[in-house]
Design a protein around this motif. Structure first.
Motif, PDB file in Angstrom:
ATOM      1  N   ILE A 156      -4.849  46.192  27.799  1.00  0.00           N
ATOM      2  CA  ILE A 156      -4.226  46.554  29.067  1.00  0.00           C
ATOM      3  C   ILE A 156      -2.724  46.711  28.853  1.00  0.00           C
ATOM      4  N   GLY A 157      -2.090  47.415  29.765  1.00  0.00           N
ATOM      5  CA  GLY A 157      -0.642  47.571  29.704  1.00  0.00           C
ATOM      6  C   GLY A 157      -0.205  49.019  29.723  1.00  0.00           C
ATOM      7  N   ALA A 158       0.959  49.277  30.311  1.00  0.00           N
ATOM      8  CA  ALA A 158       1.477  50.641  30.457  1.00  0.00           C
ATOM      9  C   ALA A 158       2.319  51.083  29.276  1.00  0.00           C
ATOM     10  N   SER A 159       2.338  50.312  28.203  1.00  0.00           N
ATOM     11  CA  SER A 159       3.279  50.595  27.122  1.00  0.00           C
ATOM     12  C   SER A 159       3.041  51.925  26.428  1.00  0.00           C
ATOM     13  N   ALA A 160       1.799  52.379  26.326  1.00  0.00           N
ATOM     14  CA  ALA A 160       1.554  53.689  25.711  1.00  0.00           C
ATOM     15  C   ALA A 160       2.205  54.789  26.536  1.00  0.00           C
ATOM     16  N   SER A 161       2.086  54.702  27.857  1.00  0.00           N
ATOM     17  CA  SER A 161       2.721  55.690  28.730  1.00  0.00           C
ATOM     18  C   SER A 161       4.237  55.559  28.702  1.00  0.00           C
ATOM     19  N   VAL A 162       4.730  54.322  28.676  1.00  0.00           N
ATOM     20  CA  VAL A 162       6.175  54.104  28.577  1.00  0.00           C
ATOM     21  C   VAL A 162       6.696  54.713  27.275  1.00  0.00           C
ATOM     22  N   SER A 163       5.950  54.520  26.188  1.00  0.00           N
ATOM     23  CA  SER A 163       6.345  55.099  24.901  1.00  0.00           C
ATOM     24  C   SER A 163       6.353  56.618  24.976  1.00  0.00           C
ATOM     25  N   GLY A 164       5.370  57.191  25.667  1.00  0.00           N
ATOM     26  CA  GLY A 164       5.342  58.638  25.838  1.00  0.00           C
ATOM     27  C   GLY A 164       6.541  59.148  26.613  1.00  0.00           C
ATOM     28  N   ALA A 165       6.947  58.410  27.651  1.00  0.00           N
ATOM     29  CA  ALA A 165       8.128  58.799  28.430  1.00  0.00           C
ATOM     30  C   ALA A 165       9.388  58.725  27.584  1.00  0.00           C
ATOM     31  N   MET A 166       9.482  57.716  26.728  1.00  0.00           N
ATOM     32  CA  MET A 166      10.636  57.600  25.835  1.00  0.00           C
ATOM     33  C   MET A 166      10.683  58.781  24.872  1.00  0.00           C
ATOM     34  N   THR A 182      -0.544  60.520  28.293  1.00  0.00           N
ATOM     35  CA  THR A 182      -0.046  59.645  27.234  1.00  0.00           C
ATOM     36  C   THR A 182      -0.830  58.337  27.185  1.00  0.00           C
ATOM     37  N   ALA A 183      -1.323  57.876  28.330  1.00  0.00           N
ATOM     38  CA  ALA A 183      -2.190  56.694  28.332  1.00  0.00           C
ATOM     39  C   ALA A 183      -3.490  56.999  27.597  1.00  0.00           C
ATOM     40  N   ILE A 184      -4.053  58.174  27.828  1.00  0.00           N
ATOM     41  CA  ILE A 184      -5.285  58.580  27.138  1.00  0.00           C
ATOM     42  C   ILE A 184      -5.055  58.646  25.636  1.00  0.00           C
ATOM     43  N   ALA A 185      -3.926  59.225  25.233  1.00  0.00           N
ATOM     44  CA  ALA A 185      -3.610  59.317  23.802  1.00  0.00           C
ATOM     45  C   ALA A 185      -3.492  57.928  23.186  1.00  0.00           C
ATOM     46  N   GLY A 186      -2.861  56.995  23.917  1.00  0.00           N
ATOM     47  CA  GLY A 186      -2.752  55.627  23.420  1.00  0.00           C
ATOM     48  C   GLY A 186      -4.114  54.960  23.283  1.00  0.00           C
ATOM     49  N   ALA A 187      -5.013  55.210  24.243  1.00  0.00           N
ATOM     50  CA  ALA A 187      -6.356  54.633  24.176  1.00  0.00           C
ATOM     51  C   ALA A 187      -7.134  55.187  22.988  1.00  0.00           C
ATOM     52  N   PHE A 188      -7.013  56.485  22.741  1.00  0.00           N
ATOM     53  CA  PHE A 188      -7.683  57.075  21.577  1.00  0.00           C
ATOM     54  C   PHE A 188      -7.172  56.466  20.277  1.00  0.00           C
ATOM     55  N   ALA A 189      -5.864  56.291  20.172  1.00  0.00           N
ATOM     56  CA  ALA A 189      -5.302  55.694  18.964  1.00  0.00           C
ATOM     57  C   ALA A 189      -5.804  54.270  18.777  1.00  0.00           C
ATOM     58  N   HIS A 190      -5.933  53.539  19.868  1.00  0.00           N
ATOM     59  CA  HIS A 190      -6.441  52.169  19.796  1.00  0.00           C
ATOM     60  C   HIS A 190      -7.911  52.156  19.427  1.00  0.00           C
ATOM     61  N   LEU A 191      -8.678  53.100  19.969  1.00  0.00           N
ATOM     62  CA  LEU A 191     -10.106  53.166  19.685  1.00  0.00           C
ATOM     63  C   LEU A 191     -10.353  53.467  18.208  1.00  0.00           C
ATOM     64  N   VAL A 192      -9.587  54.396  17.654  1.00  0.00           N
ATOM     65  CA  VAL A 192      -9.762  54.779  16.247  1.00  0.00           C
ATOM     66  C   VAL A 192      -9.433  53.616  15.321  1.00  0.00           C
ATOM     67  N   THR A 193      -8.447  52.827  15.671  1.00  0.00           N
ATOM     68  CA  THR A 193      -7.986  51.750  14.788  1.00  0.00           C
ATOM     69  C   THR A 193      -8.610  50.390  15.108  1.00  0.00           C
ATOM     70  N   HIS A 194      -9.389  50.311  16.187  1.00  0.00           N
ATOM     71  CA  HIS A 194     -10.004  49.032  16.571  1.00  0.00           C
ATOM     72  C   HIS A 194     -11.483  49.230  16.917  1.00  0.00           C
ATOM     73  N   GLU A 195     -12.180  49.948  16.074  1.00  0.00           N
ATOM     74  CA  GLU A 195     -13.593  50.193  16.330  1.00  0.00           C
ATOM     75  C   GLU A 195     -14.360  48.873  16.414  1.00  0.00           C
ATOM     76  N   HIS A 196     -15.237  48.755  17.382  1.00  0.00           N
ATOM     77  CA  HIS A 196     -16.077  47.576  17.633  1.00  0.00           C
ATOM     78  C   HIS A 196     -15.283  46.389  18.205  1.00  0.00           C
ATOM     79  N   GLU A 197     -14.005  46.586  18.529  1.00  0.00           N
ATOM     80  CA  GLU A 197     -13.201  45.497  19.099  1.00  0.00           C
ATOM     81  C   GLU A 197     -13.704  45.182  20.498  1.00  0.00           C
ATOM     82  N   ILE A 198     -13.877  43.904  20.790  1.00  0.00           N
ATOM     83  CA  ILE A 198     -14.402  43.508  22.101  1.00  0.00           C
ATOM     84  C   ILE A 198     -13.300  43.100  23.070  1.00  0.00           C
ATOM     85  N   ALA A 199     -12.086  42.852  22.572  1.00  0.00           N
ATOM     86  CA  ALA A 199     -10.988  42.417  23.439  1.00  0.00           C
ATOM     87  C   ALA A 199     -10.467  43.595  24.252  1.00  0.00           C
ATOM     88  N   PRO A 200     -10.345  43.462  25.585  1.00  0.00           N
ATOM     89  CA  PRO A 200      -9.809  44.557  26.398  1.00  0.00           C
ATOM     90  C   PRO A 200      -8.319  44.760  26.133  1.00  0.00           C
TER      91      PRO A 200
END
Length: 258
Positions: free
Chosen positions: A146-156, A126-144
Motif C-alpha cells: 500500500i502507499g502512494a509513493s509510486a504515483s508520487v515518484s511518477g509526479a517527481m 503511474t500507480a499501475i506501473a508501480g504495481a507491475f514493477a512490484h508484481l514482477v519482482t515479488h512473485e508469490h508475495e503474500i504481503a499487501p
C-alpha cells in the motif's frame, strides 16, 4: 470670486496582492483530501481495517496461478482495481504525511500543468506501473503493498521534464507558480543531458535503492519497503509525460538563408 476647487484626496498606493502561504491547485487539493478521507479507515475495528487492506491492497499472491494459490477477499474484481486502489491506502499517519510532503512541491507543478482530469489519470497510470514493477519482482508475495509513493515518484519524474527549463519552478529565473508550470518541457534526450537532471536522478535512485524510503508493504512480520514500485512509477512518469502534457513544445526558429 469663485472659490478654488476642492482638492481631491490622492489615491492610496494599492498593496500588492498577497499570495496564500499554501497555494495548492485544485486537483492536488482534491487528491490529498481523497487520501485523507480514505485514511479514516484506520478508525475501524482492527479486523475490518485489515480487511480493507486485503481487498484494496496490492497482493502479488493474488495473481498466482499455481495449485497453491490462496483465495483473497475481493475475488476477481480485486485483481483489477487493486492496481490503483493500493495507492490510496496508507499504513499510518506518518506514512501518509511523508508521501504528501514529497507530493506538495512536485505534484503542485504537475497538477497545474495537466489539469484535474489528466492529473488524476496520470496518478493512476503511474500507480499501475508501480504495481507491475512490484508484481514482477515479488512473485508469490503474500504481503499487501500500500502507499502512494509510486504515483508520487511518477509526479517527481514528470516535474523534472520542465522544472529546470528557463522559467520552471526549479530554475534560477522563476515567475509565478502558474507560469512556471507552463514552460515548454525539454525533450527527454536533452533533459537526460542536463547535469541538474542527472544529479537529481542520481540522488533519487540512490535514496530509493539504499534506504528504500516510501511505499510500505504490510505483512505479518511487520513492514518492508517496496522500492521497486517507486522505480516503476518513476520510469512511467518520465517516459509517459509527453502523452499527458498539454503544453506545446517550443519550436526552434528556422535559420535564415545566407
Amino acid at each position: 470670486m469663485d472659490s478654488p476647487p476642492a482638492q481631491q484626496p490622492l489615491p492610496l498606493p494599492s498593496e500588492p496582492p498577497r499570495e496564500p502561504i499554501l497555494n495548492l491547485p485544485g486537483a492536488l487539493t482534491a487528491y490529498v483530501a481523497l487520501l485523507a478521507v480514505i485514511h479514516l479507515r484506520v478508525l475501524l475495528p482492527p479486523d475490518l481495517e485489515y480487511w480493507t487492506i486485503e481487498v484494496f491492497g496490492f497482493i502479488p499472491k493474488r495473481y498466482d496461478a499455481t495449485l497453491l494459490a490462496a483465495p483473497f477477499p475481493g475475488g476477481t474484481g480485486a485483481k483489477v482495481w487493486t492496481f490503483v486502489t493500493y495507492s490510496l491506502l496508507h499504513a499510518n499517519l506518518s506514512h501518509i504525511i511523508f508521501n504528501v510532503l514529497w507530493l506538495l512541491p512536485f505534484g503542485s507543478a504537475v497538477a497545474r500543468r495537466f489539469g484535474t482530469a489528466r492529473f488524476f489519470l496520470f496518478m493512476a497510470v503511474t500507480a499501475i506501473a508501480g504495481a507491475f514493477a512490484h508484481l514482477v519482482t515479488h512473485e508469490h508475495e503474500i504481503a499487501p503493498m500500500i502507499g502512494a509513493s509510486a504515483s508520487v515518484s511518477g509526479a517527481m519524474a514528470a516535474a523534472i521534464r520542465f522544472a529546470f527549463a528557463r522559467g520552471g519552478f526549479l530554475s534560477l529565473r522563476r515567475g509565478d507558480a502558474d507560469a512556471a508550470a507552463r514552460v515548454p518541457a525539454q525533450p527527454l534526450t536533452r533533459a537526460l543531458r542536463d547535469p541538474r537532471v542527472l544529479a537529481f536522478l542520481g540522488i533519487w535512485f540512490g535514496i530509493n535503492i539504499i534506504f528504500g524510503i516510501g511505499s510500505i508493504a504490510v505483512g505479518n512480520e511487520g513492514a518492508s519497503v517496496a522500492w521497486q514500485a517507486h522505480i516503476g512509477g518513476f520510469f512511467a512518469g518520465l517516459l509517459l509525460f509527453s502523452l499527458f502534457d498539454p503544453v506545446p513544445r517550443r519550436v526552434p526558429a528556422p535559420a535564415e538563408p545566407n
